[in-house]
Design a protein around this motif. Structure first.
Motif, PDB file in Angstrom:
ATOM      1  N   HIS A 121       1.483   5.824 -29.244  1.00  0.00           N
ATOM      2  CA  HIS A 121       2.731   5.145 -28.883  1.00  0.00           C
ATOM      3  C   HIS A 121       3.078   5.581 -27.470  1.00  0.00           C
ATOM      4  O   HIS A 121       3.196   6.773 -27.182  1.00  0.00           O
ATOM      5  N   VAL A 122       3.205   4.602 -26.563  1.00  0.00           N
ATOM      6  CA  VAL A 122       3.603   4.883 -25.188  1.00  0.00           C
ATOM      7  C   VAL A 122       5.108   4.620 -25.103  1.00  0.00           C
ATOM      8  O   VAL A 122       5.540   3.480 -25.247  1.00  0.00           O
ATOM      9  N   PRO A 123       5.906   5.668 -24.888  1.00  0.00           N
ATOM     10  CA  PRO A 123       7.358   5.486 -24.836  1.00  0.00           C
ATOM     11  C   PRO A 123       7.786   4.541 -23.713  1.00  0.00           C
ATOM     12  O   PRO A 123       7.125   4.437 -22.681  1.00  0.00           O
ATOM     13  N   ARG A 124       8.878   3.864 -23.919  1.00  0.00           N
ATOM     14  CA  ARG A 124       9.420   2.910 -22.948  1.00  0.00           C
ATOM     15  C   ARG A 124       9.590   3.585 -21.584  1.00  0.00           C
ATOM     16  O   ARG A 124       9.321   2.987 -20.546  1.00  0.00           O
ATOM     17  N   ARG A 125      10.026   4.838 -21.576  1.00  0.00           N
ATOM     18  CA  ARG A 125      10.231   5.556 -20.315  1.00  0.00           C
ATOM     19  C   ARG A 125       8.929   5.628 -19.515  1.00  0.00           C
ATOM     20  O   ARG A 125       8.912   5.418 -18.308  1.00  0.00           O
ATOM     21  N   CYS A 126       7.818   5.897 -20.190  1.00  0.00           N
ATOM     22  CA  CYS A 126       6.521   5.955 -19.515  1.00  0.00           C
ATOM     23  C   CYS A 126       6.117   4.592 -18.986  1.00  0.00           C
ATOM     24  O   CYS A 126       5.578   4.477 -17.879  1.00  0.00           O
ATOM     25  N   GLN A 127       6.370   3.552 -19.762  1.00  0.00           N
ATOM     26  CA  GLN A 127       6.057   2.191 -19.325  1.00  0.00           C
ATOM     27  C   GLN A 127       6.877   1.826 -18.091  1.00  0.00           C
ATOM     28  O   GLN A 127       6.352   1.250 -17.129  1.00  0.00           O
ATOM     29  N   ASP A 128       8.157   2.173 -18.114  1.00  0.00           N
ATOM     30  CA  ASP A 128       9.041   1.878 -16.985  1.00  0.00           C
ATOM     31  C   ASP A 128       8.624   2.643 -15.730  1.00  0.00           C
ATOM     32  O   ASP A 128       8.647   2.100 -14.625  1.00  0.00           O
ATOM     33  N   GLU A 129       8.231   3.915 -15.900  1.00  0.00           N
ATOM     34  CA  GLU A 129       7.795   4.718 -14.751  1.00  0.00           C
ATOM     35  C   GLU A 129       6.521   4.150 -14.137  1.00  0.00           C
ATOM     36  O   GLU A 129       6.394   4.085 -12.915  1.00  0.00           O
ATOM     37  N   LEU A 130       5.591   3.714 -14.971  1.00  0.00           N
ATOM     38  CA  LEU A 130       4.362   3.114 -14.459  1.00  0.00           C
ATOM     39  C   LEU A 130       4.667   1.823 -13.714  1.00  0.00           C
ATOM     40  O   LEU A 130       4.139   1.580 -12.627  1.00  0.00           O
ATOM     41  N   GLN A 131       5.528   0.996 -14.284  1.00  0.00           N
ATOM     42  CA  GLN A 131       5.894  -0.265 -13.627  1.00  0.00           C
ATOM     43  C   GLN A 131       6.542   0.000 -12.270  1.00  0.00           C
ATOM     44  O   GLN A 131       6.235  -0.671 -11.287  1.00  0.00           O
ATOM     45  N   ALA A 132       7.423   0.992 -12.188  1.00  0.00           N
ATOM     46  CA  ALA A 132       8.061   1.332 -10.920  1.00  0.00           C
ATOM     47  C   ALA A 132       7.020   1.820  -9.909  1.00  0.00           C
ATOM     48  O   ALA A 132       7.032   1.421  -8.742  1.00  0.00           O
ATOM     49  N   HIS A 133       6.116   2.674 -10.361  1.00  0.00           N
ATOM     50  CA  HIS A 133       5.059   3.189  -9.488  1.00  0.00           C
ATOM     51  C   HIS A 133       4.172   2.060  -8.975  1.00  0.00           C
ATOM     52  O   HIS A 133       3.860   1.982  -7.779  1.00  0.00           O
ATOM     53  N   MET A 134       3.787   1.157  -9.869  1.00  0.00           N
ATOM     54  CA  MET A 134       2.884   0.071  -9.495  1.00  0.00           C
ATOM     55  C   MET A 134       3.564  -0.988  -8.640  1.00  0.00           C
ATOM     56  O   MET A 134       2.892  -1.772  -7.975  1.00  0.00           O
ATOM     57  N   SER A 135       4.893  -1.002  -8.605  1.00  0.00           N
ATOM     58  CA  SER A 135       5.589  -2.004  -7.803  1.00  0.00           C
ATOM     59  C   SER A 135       5.334  -1.802  -6.309  1.00  0.00           C
ATOM     60  O   SER A 135       5.552  -2.712  -5.514  1.00  0.00           O
ATOM     61  N   TYR A 136       4.846  -0.631  -5.908  1.00  0.00           N
ATOM     62  CA  TYR A 136       4.547  -0.348  -4.506  1.00  0.00           C
ATOM     63  C   TYR A 136       3.117  -0.699  -4.110  1.00  0.00           C
ATOM     64  O   TYR A 136       2.773  -0.652  -2.937  1.00  0.00           O
ATOM     65  N   ARG A 137       2.278  -1.060  -5.073  1.00  0.00           N
ATOM     66  CA  ARG A 137       0.853  -1.224  -4.792  1.00  0.00           C
ATOM     67  C   ARG A 137       0.551  -2.276  -3.730  1.00  0.00           C
ATOM     68  O   ARG A 137      -0.438  -2.164  -3.026  1.00  0.00           O
ATOM     69  N   HIS A 138       1.395  -3.298  -3.581  1.00  0.00           N
ATOM     70  CA  HIS A 138       1.145  -4.336  -2.583  1.00  0.00           C
ATOM     71  C   HIS A 138       1.655  -3.939  -1.197  1.00  0.00           C
ATOM     72  O   HIS A 138       1.369  -4.616  -0.222  1.00  0.00           O
ATOM     73  N   ASN A 139       2.413  -2.867  -1.115  1.00  0.00           N
ATOM     74  CA  ASN A 139       3.008  -2.453   0.149  1.00  0.00           C
ATOM     75  C   ASN A 139       2.198  -1.409   0.903  1.00  0.00           C
ATOM     76  O   ASN A 139       2.510  -1.104   2.046  1.00  0.00           O
ATOM     77  N   ILE A 140       1.201  -0.849   0.271  1.00  0.00           N
ATOM     78  CA  ILE A 140       0.431   0.214   0.908  1.00  0.00           C
ATOM     79  C   ILE A 140      -1.020  -0.237   1.052  1.00  0.00           C
ATOM     80  O   ILE A 140      -1.656  -0.648   0.088  1.00  0.00           O
ATOM     81  N   ARG A 141      -1.512  -0.155   2.273  1.00  0.00           N
ATOM     82  CA  ARG A 141      -2.913  -0.474   2.565  1.00  0.00           C
ATOM     83  C   ARG A 141      -3.509   0.691   3.339  1.00  0.00           C
ATOM     84  O   ARG A 141      -2.885   1.210   4.246  1.00  0.00           O
ATOM     85  N   LEU A 142      -4.718   1.083   2.985  1.00  0.00           N
ATOM     86  CA  LEU A 142      -5.371   2.174   3.689  1.00  0.00           C
ATOM     87  C   LEU A 142      -5.945   1.671   5.010  1.00  0.00           C
ATOM     88  O   LEU A 142      -6.351   0.523   5.129  1.00  0.00           O
ATOM     89  N   ASP A 143      -5.976   2.557   6.014  1.00  0.00           N
ATOM     90  CA  ASP A 143      -6.617   2.232   7.282  1.00  0.00           C
ATOM     91  C   ASP A 143      -8.073   1.873   7.030  1.00  0.00           C
ATOM     92  O   ASP A 143      -8.730   2.491   6.195  1.00  0.00           O
ATOM     93  N   PRO A 144      -8.610   0.917   7.776  1.00  0.00           N
ATOM     94  CA  PRO A 144     -10.026   0.559   7.605  1.00  0.00           C
ATOM     95  C   PRO A 144     -10.969   1.724   7.873  1.00  0.00           C
ATOM     96  O   PRO A 144     -12.044   1.791   7.312  1.00  0.00           O
ATOM     97  N   ASP A 145     -10.581   2.664   8.751  1.00  0.00           N
ATOM     98  CA  ASP A 145     -11.455   3.777   9.109  1.00  0.00           C
ATOM     99  C   ASP A 145     -11.321   4.978   8.181  1.00  0.00           C
ATOM    100  O   ASP A 145     -11.884   6.025   8.459  1.00  0.00           O
ATOM    101  N   GLN A 146     -10.602   4.841   7.092  1.00  0.00           N
ATOM    102  CA  GLN A 146     -10.348   5.987   6.232  1.00  0.00           C
ATOM    103  C   GLN A 146     -11.621   6.578   5.640  1.00  0.00           C
ATOM    104  O   GLN A 146     -11.686   7.754   5.369  1.00  0.00           O
TER     105      GLN A 146
END
Length: 74
Positions: A38-63
């Motif tokens: 059972h994944v508690p709602r709090r964990c689901q909400d935290e993951l959703q909040a964390h993943m909401s940034y995934r489109h805003n961060i891009r690594l440098d091509p030379d990384q």
């Protein structure tokens, strides 16, 4: 439901919710393991909040070749 399945399997319940984890049970029979989590709602909400940034961060091509230390860019 975790408690019901644990009873049917004769398995012990693991409650890691106080530490931000899950509520689960599993039982191994030879090479087969049956489990329920059972994944508690709090964990689901935290993951959703964390993943909401995934489109805003891009690594440098030379990384990959270490020229810039792998800084993230916007």
């Amino acid at each position: 439901m975790v408690d019901q399945v644990a009873t049917l399997l004769g398995a012990e319940v693991t409650d890691d919710r106080p530490n931000g984890g899950h509520y689960s049970a599993e039982k191994t029979f030879g090479r087969i393991t049956y489990g329920i989590v059972h994944v508690p709602r709090r964990c689901q909400d935290e993951l959703q909040a964390h993943m909401s940034y995934r489109h805003n961060i891009r690594l440098d091509p030379d990384q990959h070749n270490g020229e810039d230390g792998g800084r993230a860019t916007r």
